[in-house]
Design a protein around this motif. Structure first.
Motif, PDB file in Angstrom:
ATOM      1  N   ALA A   1     -82.253  74.142  -9.073  1.00 52.24           N
ATOM      2  CA  ALA A   1     -82.826  74.728 -10.283  1.00 52.24           C
ATOM      3  C   ALA A   1     -82.921  76.248 -10.161  1.00 52.24           C
ATOM      4  CB  ALA A   1     -84.202  74.123 -10.562  1.00 52.24           C
ATOM      5  N   ALA A   2     -83.276  76.744  -8.978  1.00 51.11           N
ATOM      6  CA  ALA A   2     -83.359  78.190  -8.779  1.00 51.11           C
ATOM      7  C   ALA A   2     -81.986  78.843  -8.914  1.00 51.11           C
ATOM      8  CB  ALA A   2     -83.967  78.497  -7.414  1.00 51.11           C
ATOM      9  N   LEU A   3     -80.951  78.190  -8.382  1.00 47.31           N
ATOM     10  CA  LEU A   3     -79.596  78.735  -8.533  1.00 47.31           C
ATOM     11  C   LEU A   3     -79.148  78.737  -9.992  1.00 47.31           C
ATOM     12  CD1 LEU A   3     -77.762  77.307  -5.402  1.00 47.31           C
ATOM     13  CD2 LEU A   3     -78.353  79.686  -5.888  1.00 47.31           C
ATOM     14  N   LEU A   4     -79.503  77.687 -10.725  1.00 49.84           N
ATOM     15  CA  LEU A   4     -79.168  77.663 -12.152  1.00 49.84           C
ATOM     16  C   LEU A   4     -79.890  78.770 -12.919  1.00 49.84           C
ATOM     17  CD1 LEU A   4     -78.983  73.897 -13.108  1.00 49.84           C
ATOM     18  CD2 LEU A   4     -77.225  75.609 -13.442  1.00 49.84           C
ATOM     19  N   LEU A   5     -81.148  78.998 -12.580  1.00 47.18           N
ATOM     20  CA  LEU A   5     -81.885  80.079 -13.241  1.00 47.18           C
ATOM     21  C   LEU A   5     -81.329  81.448 -12.865  1.00 47.18           C
ATOM     22  CD1 LEU A   5     -85.530  78.734 -12.989  1.00 47.18           C
ATOM     23  CD2 LEU A   5     -84.109  78.932 -15.043  1.00 47.18           C
TER      24      LEU A   5
ATOM     25  N   LEU B   1     -84.695  73.420 -16.105  1.00 47.06           N
ATOM     26  CA  LEU B   1     -86.027  72.863 -16.353  1.00 47.06           C
ATOM     27  C   LEU B   1     -86.007  71.343 -16.375  1.00 47.06           C
ATOM     28  CD1 LEU B   1     -87.397  75.364 -19.015  1.00 47.06           C
ATOM     29  CD2 LEU B   1     -87.954  75.217 -16.582  1.00 47.06           C
ATOM     30  N   ARG B   2     -84.963  70.768 -16.945  1.00 43.54           N
ATOM     31  CA  ARG B   2     -84.851  69.308 -16.959  1.00 43.54           C
ATOM     32  C   ARG B   2     -84.628  68.771 -15.543  1.00 43.54           C
ATOM     33  NH1 ARG B   2     -86.177  64.914 -20.148  1.00 43.54           N
ATOM     34  NH2 ARG B   2     -84.847  63.218 -19.503  1.00 43.54           N
ATOM     35  N   LEU B   3     -83.876  69.511 -14.738  1.00 39.98           N
ATOM     36  CA  LEU B   3     -83.627  69.104 -13.361  1.00 39.98           C
ATOM     37  C   LEU B   3     -84.927  69.045 -12.561  1.00 39.98           C
ATOM     38  CD1 LEU B   3     -81.352  68.427 -11.359  1.00 39.98           C
ATOM     39  CD2 LEU B   3     -81.266  70.840 -10.797  1.00 39.98           C
ATOM     40  N   LEU B   4     -85.858  69.932 -12.871  1.00 39.27           N
ATOM     41  CA  LEU B   4     -87.150  69.904 -12.189  1.00 39.27           C
ATOM     42  C   LEU B   4     -88.017  68.736 -12.646  1.00 39.27           C
ATOM     43  CD1 LEU B   4     -88.026  73.694 -12.087  1.00 39.27           C
ATOM     44  CD2 LEU B   4     -87.392  72.215 -10.172  1.00 39.27           C
TER      45      LEU B   4
ATOM     46  N   ARG C   1    -101.210  54.960 -16.254  1.00 36.21           N
ATOM     47  CA  ARG C   1    -101.841  53.658 -16.461  1.00 36.21           C
ATOM     48  C   ARG C   1    -100.954  52.772 -17.350  1.00 36.21           C
ATOM     49  NH1 ARG C   1    -107.603  53.169 -16.583  1.00 36.21           N
ATOM     50  NH2 ARG C   1    -107.537  55.420 -16.644  1.00 36.21           N
ATOM     51  N   HIS C   2    -100.125  53.386 -18.177  1.00 37.47           N
ATOM     52  CA  HIS C   2     -99.310  52.641 -19.140  1.00 37.47           C
ATOM     53  C   HIS C   2     -98.039  52.066 -18.541  1.00 37.47           C
ATOM     54  CE1 HIS C   2    -102.060  54.349 -21.992  1.00 37.47           C
ATOM     55  NE2 HIS C   2    -101.737  55.557 -21.584  1.00 37.47           N
ATOM     56  N   GLY C   3     -97.510  52.705 -17.495  1.00 33.45           N
ATOM     57  CA  GLY C   3     -96.274  52.204 -16.921  1.00 33.45           C
ATOM     58  C   GLY C   3     -95.651  53.213 -15.992  1.00 33.45           C
ATOM     59  N   VAL C   4     -94.377  53.041 -15.783  1.00 28.98           N
ATOM     60  CA  VAL C   4     -93.609  53.938 -14.926  1.00 28.98           C
ATOM     61  C   VAL C   4     -92.453  54.481 -15.748  1.00 28.98           C
ATOM     62  CG1 VAL C   4     -92.203  52.079 -13.956  1.00 28.98           C
ATOM     63  CG2 VAL C   4     -92.513  54.174 -12.676  1.00 28.98           C
ATOM     64  N   ARG C   5     -92.148  55.738 -15.539  1.00 24.97           N
ATOM     65  CA  ARG C   5     -91.101  56.410 -16.303  1.00 24.97           C
ATOM     66  C   ARG C   5     -90.074  56.956 -15.323  1.00 24.97           C
ATOM     67  NH1 ARG C   5     -93.288  60.317 -20.725  1.00 24.97           N
ATOM     68  NH2 ARG C   5     -93.484  58.312 -21.753  1.00 24.97           N
ATOM     69  N   ARG C   6     -88.817  56.602 -15.550  1.00 27.39           N
ATOM     70  CA  ARG C   6     -87.714  57.109 -14.737  1.00 27.39           C
ATOM     71  C   ARG C   6     -86.987  58.168 -15.556  1.00 27.39           C
ATOM     72  NH1 ARG C   6     -82.276  53.998 -13.254  1.00 27.39           N
ATOM     73  NH2 ARG C   6     -81.455  55.468 -11.740  1.00 27.39           N
ATOM     74  N   VAL C   7     -87.109  59.407 -15.125  1.00 29.77           N
ATOM     75  CA  VAL C   7     -86.504  60.530 -15.841  1.00 29.77           C
ATOM     76  C   VAL C   7     -85.216  60.910 -15.125  1.00 29.77           C
ATOM     77  CG1 VAL C   7     -86.813  62.911 -16.583  1.00 29.77           C
ATOM     78  CG2 VAL C   7     -88.761  61.361 -16.571  1.00 29.77           C
ATOM     79  N   LEU C   8     -84.106  60.846 -15.842  1.00 29.64           N
ATOM     80  CA  LEU C   8     -82.815  61.299 -15.346  1.00 29.64           C
ATOM     81  C   LEU C   8     -82.445  62.579 -16.081  1.00 29.64           C
ATOM     82  CD1 LEU C   8     -80.965  57.876 -15.193  1.00 29.64           C
ATOM     83  CD2 LEU C   8     -82.049  59.118 -13.329  1.00 29.64           C
ATOM     84  N   LEU C   9     -81.311  63.155 -15.741  1.00 32.19           N
ATOM     85  CA  LEU C   9     -80.940  64.436 -16.342  1.00 32.19           C
ATOM     86  C   LEU C   9     -80.707  64.316 -17.842  1.00 32.19           C
ATOM     87  CD1 LEU C   9     -80.478  67.359 -15.557  1.00 32.19           C
ATOM     88  CD2 LEU C   9     -78.063  66.844 -15.310  1.00 32.19           C
TER      89      LEU C   9
ATOM     90  N   ALA D   1     -82.285  64.077  -4.196  1.00 32.40           N
ATOM     91  CA  ALA D   1     -82.590  65.493  -4.011  1.00 32.40           C
ATOM     92  C   ALA D   1     -84.048  65.752  -3.676  1.00 32.40           C
ATOM     93  CB  ALA D   1     -82.206  66.269  -5.273  1.00 32.40           C
ATOM     94  N   ASP D   2     -84.911  64.777  -3.867  1.00 35.35           N
ATOM     95  CA  ASP D   2     -86.323  64.964  -3.529  1.00 35.35           C
ATOM     96  C   ASP D   2     -86.643  64.571  -2.096  1.00 35.35           C
ATOM     97  OD1 ASP D   2     -87.196  65.935  -6.016  1.00 35.35           O
ATOM     98  OD2 ASP D   2     -87.228  63.910  -6.825  1.00 35.35           O
ATOM     99  N   PHE D   3     -85.901  63.630  -1.530  1.00 39.86           N
ATOM    100  CA  PHE D   3     -86.292  63.065  -0.240  1.00 39.86           C
ATOM    101  C   PHE D   3     -85.222  63.138   0.838  1.00 39.86           C
ATOM    102  CE2 PHE D   3     -88.653  60.683  -3.513  1.00 39.86           C
ATOM    103  CZ  PHE D   3     -89.915  61.167  -3.207  1.00 39.86           C
ATOM    104  N   LEU D   4     -84.144  63.855   0.630  1.00 41.49           N
ATOM    105  CA  LEU D   4     -83.099  63.952   1.642  1.00 41.49           C
ATOM    106  C   LEU D   4     -83.687  64.600   2.894  1.00 41.49           C
ATOM    107  CD1 LEU D   4     -80.131  63.383   2.161  1.00 41.49           C
ATOM    108  CD2 LEU D   4     -79.639  65.716   1.472  1.00 41.49           C
TER     109      LEU D   4
END
Length: 182
Positions: free
Chosen positions: A43-47, A84-87, A95-103, A156-159
């Motif tokens: 994200a920093a490189l894109l910015l 921003l979307r990548l971040l 409490r309502h559920g789980v959300r999986r956000v992709l690009l 990219a979060d846990f490598l």
């Protein structure tokens, strides 16, 4: 010599009780982990690239080419939006559920549609690329019987951050155990 001071969330010598903070609202969507260094670096490189494109657009506008300046402005805006979307990419819980956000898309699953949240050993994609390696994945098993992978230890979060993956997987599993209805 110890100095008595307060940290951001508790006193220096206070015991660490697992008490919810006053702003800890379980109705708000939250990511149970921090974005990883690979995601932040991309994200920093894109910015950085977007800032150069904006500078090029300014030079192009000063040279008198309005259409070229608009193209540069549009490309910079697209780069900023993608950064921003990548971040925001990742798993979010409430409490309502789980959300999986992709690009390019987002999928929200209510907790009552989930039968099990588990960590499994399976081939996973390395940094989201087509190459697969053996790793761990946190997946939801839906009522229809289809598994939905949320997190992998090679994204990219846990490598190369296995402890962070284990903490995040345990946190999502705890949210699932608390709000899932049997």
């Amino acid at each position: 010599m110890p100095l008595p001071f307060l940290t951001a969330d508790r006193a220096f010598d206070a015991t660490t009780d697992d008490v919810a903070l006053p702003f800890d609202d379980h109705d708000q969507w939250r990511r149970p982990y921090r974005p990883g260094p690979w995601r932040v670096a991309a994200a920093a490189l894109l910015l950085l690239l977007a800032s150069f494109v904006l500078l090029a657009g300014t030079v192009t506008a000063a040279a008198g080419s309005a259409s070229g300046a608009y193209v540069c402005l549009a490309l910079a805006g697209l780069g900023i939006a993608v950064a921003l979307r990548l971040l925001r990419v990742g798993a979010w819980v409430s409490r309502h559920g789980v959300r999986r956000v992709l690009l390019l898309r987002t999928r929200t699953v209510a907790w009552d549609q989930v039968t099990e949240v588990r960590t499994v050993q399976q081939p996973v994609r390395w940094l989201g690329l087509p190459r697969t390696v053996q790793g761990q994945a946190l997946s939801l098993v839906l009522r229809q019987g289809t598994p939905l992978p949320l997190l992998t230890d090679h994204n990219a979060d846990f490598l190369s951050r296995t402890e962070a993956f284990d903490r995040a997987a345990d946190t999502v599993e705890a949210w699932g155990d608390e709000y899932r209805r049997p």
